[in-house]
Write a protein that holds these residues in place. Structure first.
Motif, PDB file in Angstrom:
ATOM      1  N   ARG A  88      -8.914   2.761   8.301  1.00 57.20           N
ATOM      2  CA  ARG A  88      -9.243   3.932   7.072  1.00 57.20           C
ATOM      3  C   ARG A  88     -10.256   3.259   6.039  1.00 57.20           C
ATOM      4  O   ARG A  88     -11.162   4.065   5.436  1.00 57.20           O
ATOM      5  CB  ARG A  88      -7.987   4.369   6.570  1.00 57.20           C
ATOM      6  N   CYS A 126      -5.703  -2.849   4.542  1.00 60.61           N
ATOM      7  CA  CYS A 126      -5.211  -2.325   5.744  1.00 60.61           C
ATOM      8  C   CYS A 126      -6.051  -2.456   6.881  1.00 60.61           C
ATOM      9  O   CYS A 126      -7.115  -2.228   6.599  1.00 60.61           O
ATOM     10  CB  CYS A 126      -4.646  -0.888   5.674  1.00 60.61           C
ATOM     11  N   CYS A 150      -6.034  -0.648   9.712  1.00 59.83           N
ATOM     12  CA  CYS A 150      -5.961   0.450  10.625  1.00 59.83           C
ATOM     13  C   CYS A 150      -7.385   1.114  10.717  1.00 59.83           C
ATOM     14  O   CYS A 150      -7.470   1.897  11.552  1.00 59.83           O
ATOM     15  CB  CYS A 150      -5.302   1.623  10.057  1.00 59.83           C
ATOM     16  N   HIS A 190      -4.325   7.020   8.512  1.00 64.32           N
ATOM     17  CA  HIS A 190      -3.515   5.576   8.386  1.00 64.32           C
ATOM     18  C   HIS A 190      -2.669   5.546   9.688  1.00 64.32           C
ATOM     19  O   HIS A 190      -2.058   6.537  10.164  1.00 64.32           O
ATOM     20  CB  HIS A 190      -2.814   5.569   7.428  1.00 64.32           C
ATOM     21  N   ASP A 191      -2.690   4.449  10.378  1.00 61.47           N
ATOM     22  CA  ASP A 191      -1.859   4.028  11.543  1.00 61.47           C
ATOM     23  C   ASP A 191      -0.685   3.351  11.005  1.00 61.47           C
ATOM     24  O   ASP A 191      -0.703   2.314  10.783  1.00 61.47           O
ATOM     25  CB  ASP A 191      -2.642   3.185  12.502  1.00 61.47           C
ATOM     26  N   CYS A 226      -0.962   2.837   3.446  1.00 63.57           N
ATOM     27  CA  CYS A 226      -2.340   2.417   3.576  1.00 63.57           C
ATOM     28  C   CYS A 226      -2.767   1.435   2.417  1.00 63.57           C
ATOM     29  O   CYS A 226      -2.450   1.941   1.353  1.00 63.57           O
ATOM     30  CB  CYS A 226      -3.168   3.273   3.956  1.00 63.57           C
TER      31      CYS A 226
END
Ligand SMILES: [Zn+2]
Length: 473
Positions: free
Chosen positions: A229, A225, A227, A213-214, A221
């Motif tokens: 993932r 989300c 990101c 996760h960013d 997350c």
């Protein structure tokens, strides 16, 4: 399973369950002047979802080629492309949640063979102010399907994606969101005009556990989300309500509108979070590696942009679009020119269309033989555009770099556009990547110059009858 096999498995399943499979509609919509391109599988079906009878019946399916250029400059991450295919099925007043959700589940877990423990779903949280209940019905079906697969499926409720990122959803597998899970043509339940249909939807996401996760997307997350993932594989819309003066009433004929991303499902099946590694895009990347002598790992962005844009440009040309200064033709022009620009980053001066269109045709040989049938025309159309642009590209770039020290204005960008045929989006992008400041008001300055030029050319010829055409951007 590769993408061809997944597409076929979907269409086979649809035929087995009594659907009529429709051919893809061309990228340019036939009777819809409100939009330039088909951007989703449901778009050509909209009149029927709104109540018209479809000649092929009440159970329809297809795989639809789509083009979305709204975020063309975002192409380059692991999952966004301008050109993509959507698998779709529709029930026009026929089956509803109890058949749709298990059918999609069966397709993903049995036919494609995805691990059920990697799947997450979202449902609509409800809207008390408008009398629309929480979609417990869909959630109950998901709970049963997960349980049958031996997967525990806890629930969480969040109103917005921001809230989900802030508070997290724990281990929940079924997440209720607010307006994110409400489908209507514009806005949310509160903005809908009287008579407009809408309804809850339920998405399915695939978890790539090795993607971290960013935190720039928020603390926690969650399935929605951005990101990378979680990747959304598909969405089932349950069109069940119609807006009234006072709230919502049930639709007399309820519809299902399902759309799934073929490349994303193929990426999940291949166990890669990078959709450019699937069978529809990787052969193009491989060809780029071969001719440039560079590696995808080192030139990821340029290779992704070129692969995507050449696919989109090829299908546009197959569907009859030709490069032009406005509308469809301008988008085709932008795709080709942007690909050429990124080609320079790979040291490629070769004709990209000659290099890559035959590969695109080979990739789609079975599904869309019309590409192979038109390969020579497509190469000719795109190559002509490439040649014209290459002549001015270097001069244009070098001219833009003259502004390095003091920044560039919208009026100067207009000159670049006018003299070198530099699409303004390409010059602003070039300025950004080279650290050249662009004036805050460049868009207004550019538009003013554009309008002045239009006025000059209008004076040069008699004014056409009828009302003014106005400005379109
Ligand atoms: Zn995330």
């Amino acid at each position: 399973m590769d993408a061809d096999e997944i597409r076929q498995a979907f269409l086979d399943l649809m035929v087995e369950s009594g659907h009529v499979v429709l051919p893809r509609a061309t990228l340019v919509p036939e009777d819809d002047p409100t939009t330039l391109f088909i951007g989703s599988g449901m778009q050509p079906l909209l009149p029927y979802l709104l109540g018209a009878d479809h000649p092929a019946g009440t159970r329809l399916a297809d795989s639809q080629t789509c083009l979305r250029v709204q975020d063309i400059e975002e192409v380059g991450d692991n999952r966004h492309t301008t050109f993509f295919e959507m698998l779709g099925n529709w029930s026009l007043g026929d089956y509803f949640k109890a058949e749709q959700i298990p059918q999609f589940w069966h397709f993903l877990t049995e036919r494609v063979g995805l691990d059920p423990s990697r799947l997450y779903v979202s449902c609509f949280i409800g809207d008390a102010a408008h009398g629309i209940p929480k979609d417990d019905e869909s959630a109950a079906i998901w709970t049963r399907l997960f349980a049958e697969a031996g997967v525990s499926a806890g629930r969480a409720e969040v109103d917005t994606e921001q809230q989900a990122a802030r508070v997290g959803v724990g281990e929940a597998r079924i997440v209720f969101y607010g307006s994110k899970n409400w489908w209507c043509r514009e806005g949310g339940p509160e903005d809908m005009p009287v008579g407009e249909p809408g309804g809850p939807d339920s998405e399915v996401f695939y978890l790539f556990p090795d993607v971290e996760h960013d935190p720039s997307y928020g603390e926690h997350c969650h399935p929605n989300c951005d990101c990378g993932r979680f990747i959304e594989l598909g969405n089932s819309v349950f069109m069940a309500y119609v807006r009234t003066e006072t709230g919502f009433a049930p639709l007399p004929r309820r519809n299902v509108d399902y759309g799934g991303g073929l490349s994303r499902i193929a990426a999940a099946a291949a166990g890669t979070s990078d959709i450019f590694r699937i069978s529809l895009l990787w052969p193009i990347v491989e060809r780029l590696q071969q001719v440039s002598g560079r590696a995808y790992a080192d030139e990821t962005l340029a290779m992704r942009v070129i692969a995507d844009h050449l696919c989109g440009a090829t299908f546009l040309a197959v569907d009859g679009v030709r490069p032009a200064n406005k509308a469809h033709g301008y988008v085709l022009r932008r795709l080709v020119r942007r690909a050429v620009r990124f080609g320079l980053d790979l040291g490629l001066e070769d004709d990209l269309a000659e290099l890559l269109v035959p590969t695109v045709a080979a990739v789609y040989e079975t599904a869309y033989p019309e590409v192979a049938a038109h390969v020579d025309d497509v190469v000719a159309v795109l190559s002509r555009e490439e040649r014209a642009f290459r002549r001015t590209l270097r001069r244009g770039i070098s001219h833009l770099h003259d502004y390095r020290d003091r920044g560039v204005t919208g009026a100067e960008l207009f000159v670049l556009h006018d003299t070198y045929g530099f699409p303004v989006e390409l010059s602003t992008e070039e300025a950004r990547r080279s650290g050249i400041a662009v004036s805050d008001t460049w868009r207004d300055e550019f538009d003013a110059q554009m309008a002045a030029q239009r006025a000059r050319s209008q004076r040069a010829r008699p004014r056409p009858p009828g009302p003014g055409t106005g400005r379109h951007h």
